[in-house]
Design an enzyme around this catalytic site. Structure first.
Site, PDB file in Angstrom:
ATOM      1  N   TYR A   1       7.657  -4.618  -8.169  1.00 53.04           N
ATOM      2  CA  TYR A   1       7.087  -5.009  -6.872  1.00 53.04           C
ATOM      3  C   TYR A   1       6.439  -6.392  -6.985  1.00 53.04           C
ATOM      4  O   TYR A   1       6.674  -7.277  -6.164  1.00 53.04           O
ATOM      5  CB  TYR A   1       6.055  -3.950  -6.484  1.00 53.04           C
ATOM      6  CG  TYR A   1       5.507  -4.029  -5.094  1.00 53.04           C
ATOM      7  CD1 TYR A   1       6.023  -3.227  -4.078  1.00 53.04           C
ATOM      8  CD2 TYR A   1       4.436  -4.867  -4.783  1.00 53.04           C
ATOM      9  CE1 TYR A   1       5.502  -3.272  -2.805  1.00 53.04           C
ATOM     10  CE2 TYR A   1       3.914  -4.911  -3.511  1.00 53.04           C
ATOM     11  CZ  TYR A   1       4.453  -4.111  -2.526  1.00 53.04           C
ATOM     12  OH  TYR A   1       3.929  -4.158  -1.262  1.00 53.04           O
TER      13      TYR A   1
ATOM     14  N   ASP B   1      -0.356  -4.371   1.035  1.00 54.50           N
ATOM     15  CA  ASP B   1       0.757  -4.456   0.083  1.00 54.50           C
ATOM     16  C   ASP B   1       0.302  -4.689  -1.368  1.00 54.50           C
ATOM     17  O   ASP B   1       0.990  -4.252  -2.302  1.00 54.50           O
ATOM     18  CB  ASP B   1       1.695  -5.607   0.478  1.00 54.50           C
ATOM     19  CG  ASP B   1       2.627  -5.237   1.624  1.00 54.50           C
ATOM     20  OD1 ASP B   1       2.962  -4.054   1.766  1.00 54.50           O
ATOM     21  OD2 ASP B   1       3.020  -6.156   2.371  1.00 54.50           O
TER      22      ASP B   1
ATOM     23  N   HIS C   1       1.155 -10.919   1.226  1.00 56.57           N
ATOM     24  CA  HIS C   1       2.168 -11.923   1.015  1.00 56.57           C
ATOM     25  C   HIS C   1       2.611 -12.612   2.310  1.00 56.57           C
ATOM     26  O   HIS C   1       3.569 -13.390   2.284  1.00 56.57           O
ATOM     27  CB  HIS C   1       3.393 -11.295   0.318  1.00 56.57           C
ATOM     28  CG  HIS C   1       4.107 -10.278   1.180  1.00 56.57           C
ATOM     29  ND1 HIS C   1       5.452 -10.342   1.447  1.00 56.57           N
ATOM     30  CD2 HIS C   1       3.659  -9.207   1.863  1.00 56.57           C
ATOM     31  CE1 HIS C   1       5.814  -9.342   2.230  1.00 56.57           C
ATOM     32  NE2 HIS C   1       4.732  -8.639   2.480  1.00 56.57           N
TER      33      HIS C   1
ATOM     34  N   HIS D   1      -1.816  -5.892   8.214  1.00 58.59           N
ATOM     35  CA  HIS D   1      -0.617  -6.737   7.990  1.00 58.59           C
ATOM     36  C   HIS D   1       0.368  -6.415   9.111  1.00 58.59           C
ATOM     37  O   HIS D   1       0.483  -5.261   9.514  1.00 58.59           O
ATOM     38  CB  HIS D   1      -0.071  -6.364   6.614  1.00 58.59           C
ATOM     39  CG  HIS D   1       1.198  -7.007   6.174  1.00 58.59           C
ATOM     40  ND1 HIS D   1       1.595  -8.272   6.542  1.00 58.59           N
ATOM     41  CD2 HIS D   1       2.187  -6.535   5.338  1.00 58.59           C
ATOM     42  CE1 HIS D   1       2.759  -8.542   5.959  1.00 58.59           C
ATOM     43  NE2 HIS D   1       3.136  -7.512   5.233  1.00 58.59           N
TER      44      HIS D   1
ATOM     45  N   HIS E   1       1.671   1.066  -0.055  1.00 58.19           N
ATOM     46  CA  HIS E   1       2.903   1.670  -0.587  1.00 58.19           C
ATOM     47  C   HIS E   1       2.582   2.369  -1.905  1.00 58.19           C
ATOM     48  O   HIS E   1       1.841   1.813  -2.742  1.00 58.19           O
ATOM     49  CB  HIS E   1       3.961   0.608  -0.903  1.00 58.19           C
ATOM     50  CG  HIS E   1       4.483  -0.140   0.278  1.00 58.19           C
ATOM     51  ND1 HIS E   1       5.254   0.433   1.256  1.00 58.19           N
ATOM     52  CD2 HIS E   1       4.340  -1.434   0.629  1.00 58.19           C
ATOM     53  CE1 HIS E   1       5.570  -0.475   2.163  1.00 58.19           C
ATOM     54  NE2 HIS E   1       5.021  -1.616   1.812  1.00 58.19           N
TER      55      HIS E   1
ATOM     56  N   GLU F   1       3.739  -6.788   9.158  1.00 57.03           N
ATOM     57  CA  GLU F   1       5.141  -6.473   8.854  1.00 57.03           C
ATOM     58  C   GLU F   1       5.467  -5.055   9.336  1.00 57.03           C
ATOM     59  O   GLU F   1       4.621  -4.155   9.303  1.00 57.03           O
ATOM     60  CB  GLU F   1       5.397  -6.619   7.340  1.00 57.03           C
ATOM     61  CG  GLU F   1       6.871  -6.737   7.034  1.00 57.03           C
ATOM     62  CD  GLU F   1       7.171  -7.266   5.618  1.00 57.03           C
ATOM     63  OE1 GLU F   1       6.243  -7.397   4.805  1.00 57.03           O
ATOM     64  OE2 GLU F   1       8.367  -7.537   5.352  1.00 57.03           O
TER      65      GLU F   1
ATOM     66  N   ASP G   1       6.923  -2.432   8.391  1.00 57.63           N
ATOM     67  CA  ASP G   1       6.760  -1.182   7.636  1.00 57.63           C
ATOM     68  C   ASP G   1       5.342  -0.619   7.764  1.00 57.63           C
ATOM     69  O   ASP G   1       5.104   0.534   7.414  1.00 57.63           O
ATOM     70  CB  ASP G   1       7.147  -1.371   6.156  1.00 57.63           C
ATOM     71  CG  ASP G   1       6.495  -2.567   5.499  1.00 57.63           C
ATOM     72  OD1 ASP G   1       6.305  -3.595   6.175  1.00 57.63           O
ATOM     73  OD2 ASP G   1       6.174  -2.475   4.301  1.00 57.63           O
TER      74      ASP G   1
ATOM     75  N   HIS H   1      13.433  -4.640   3.179  1.00 59.32           N
ATOM     76  CA  HIS H   1      13.669  -6.006   3.678  1.00 59.32           C
ATOM     77  C   HIS H   1      15.160  -6.166   3.978  1.00 59.32           C
ATOM     78  O   HIS H   1      15.831  -7.031   3.397  1.00 59.32           O
ATOM     79  CB  HIS H   1      13.240  -7.078   2.648  1.00 59.32           C
ATOM     80  CG  HIS H   1      11.762  -7.260   2.554  1.00 59.32           C
ATOM     81  ND1 HIS H   1      11.148  -7.760   1.435  1.00 59.32           N
ATOM     82  CD2 HIS H   1      10.778  -7.045   3.446  1.00 59.32           C
ATOM     83  CE1 HIS H   1       9.847  -7.822   1.631  1.00 59.32           C
ATOM     84  NE2 HIS H   1       9.590  -7.399   2.849  1.00 59.32           N
TER      85      HIS H   1
END
Ligand code: FEO
Length: 399
Positions: free
Chosen positions: A193, A165, A146, A80, A226, A82, A84, A23
């Site tokens: 995390y 995540d 999230h 998701h 992850h 995001e 990554d 992030h």
């Protein structure tokens, strides 16, 4: 990197051993991370679940080509948006344009907003299914776990949950399975995390887990996006999340301070002695916020019953490391924790009042409305007062 998880599922993600910040510069990742991507082959159709972070897009697609002719990928699932996990979509979809991308309605917005591409989106909602022939993927929206676009999917027959995540860790390991890695390391990264990313959404975590459990789907494996895969007693991490989401605390207090000329440090140490005297059972941890990793402090705060926060006064305010921590704590919205303030000053002395206000705004129950203010560097009398303050804190946290 690729390896077979079973006859139907192949890992095609990337272990990032080097990553130390995530992030941007916001989150420390002392043990690297991995971006997990999974190729799922049914008797008739093949789906790819998630991709990797953009810097590894070329490597990802190149490795994927060794595993499968890209034209044989019928569906892409983007759990998701995001970067990554979606970072290789552009590279991949340049090779196989038009391949349908299954994602939540919110992910259509987040993916369009980030990549400005009109891919062949297929928005799905909870309960929708994607037929692969002899097995299917079932989608479960996981709004705000999230991001608004977050989604889980579940592979029937193999009984695998892909929760993106959730249940993940920033933990690079060549072992890739929970039963093969050091358990202390694994749980340290898993709770870090949770503490740093999922704490604000704890109520939603509890509700989502209850919803998924009520579906009565057997879960033989949990493959997050992850870190390692949970294959040995996979529900252990689900049970841990239920504990962590329920105003989690251990018998611990964390003293977080910054100091200019050691006065506030001396006070912190005297308070620690006092806490020990007032509550011999409690674990006490001290962090100089300016010299410590803020995400490690967040993890210790998450585990604590209470926080004792100290800063000297500077320019009618507080030192920036404490301001930064308190801003982070406010966003995390910790539940059911107590707090109190202390700090040295030379003339105006606003810091303690300011910290109390910040603690209150962040949802902490104040142990002492006044806090402990100390003029100049603490002398013997002031050290004794700090010790007495610590005893009061220790007793307040024993209840
Ligand atoms: Fe691992 Fe929310 O991305």
């Amino acid at each position: 990197m690729s390896f077979k998880i079973n006859e139907n599922v192949t890992y095609v993600g990337k272990i990032d051993w080097e990553l130390r910040k995530f992030h941007g510069e916001e989150l420390s990742t002392h043990k690297g991370t991995s971006y997990n991507s999974y190729l799922v082959r049914g008797s008739e159709k093949t789906a790819l679940i998630d991709t990797v972070w953009k810097p590894f897009a070329e490597e990802f697609v190149s490795n994927l080509k060794k595993e499968i002719d890209l034209k044989e990928i019928d569906y892409i699932v983007a759990n998701h948006g995001e970067v990554d996990h979606s970072g290789a979509l552009s590279e991949l979809l340049r090779e196989i344009p038009g391949t349908p991308v299954y994602c939540s309605k919110a992910a259509v917005k987040s993916l369009r907003g980030q990549y400005h591409q009109d891919w062949n989106f297929k928005p799905v909602k909870t309960g929708d299914k994607l037929n692969l022939g002899d097995r299917e993927l079932i989608f479960v929206e996981a709004k705000m776990l999230h991001w608004p676009d977050s989604m889980f999917c579940y592979l029937t027959e193999n009984n695998i949950l892909f929760p993106n995540d959730a249940f993940g860790q920033h933990y690079a390991s060549e072992h890739m399975y929970n039963d093969l890695v050091d358990q202390d390391e694994l749980y340290h990264e898993a709770i870090k995390y949770y503490a740093n990313i999922l704490t604000p959404f704890s109520k939603l975590v509890t509700a989502k887990i209850k919803e998924v459990v009520s579906l009565e789907l057997p879960v033989e494996m949990i493959c997050p996006s992850h870190g390692i895969i949970w294959r040995d007693d996979p529900l252990q991490i689900v049970n841990k999340y239920m504990e962590w989401a329920d105003a989690y605390q251990e018998n611990q207090v964390t003293i977080i301070y910054d100091t200019m000329w050691d006065g506030t440090r001396k006070a912190a140490e005297a308070i620690a002695k006092g806490i020990k005297h007032g509550n011999p059972e409690i674990t006490i941890k001290l962090y100089n916020a300016a010299r410590s990793d803020i995400n490690d402090i967040v993890t210790e705060s998450f585990k604590s019953r209470g926080l004792v926060v100290g800063s000297p006064t500077i320019n009618k305010g507080i030192l920036h490391s404490i301001a930064s921590f308190m801003e982070t704590a406010k966003g995390l919205n910790f539940q059911d924790k107590k707090g109190c303030a202390f700090g040295c000053y030379g003339w105006s002395g606003e810091s303690v009042k300011l910290i109390n206000t910040l603690l209150d705004e962040a949802g902490f129950e104040l142990i002492n409305e006044q806090g402990l203010r100390m003029l100049w560097n603490p002398d013997e009398e002031a050290v004794a007062a700090a010790n007495a303050y610590g005893q009061e804190i220790g007793k307040a946290l024993a209840n």
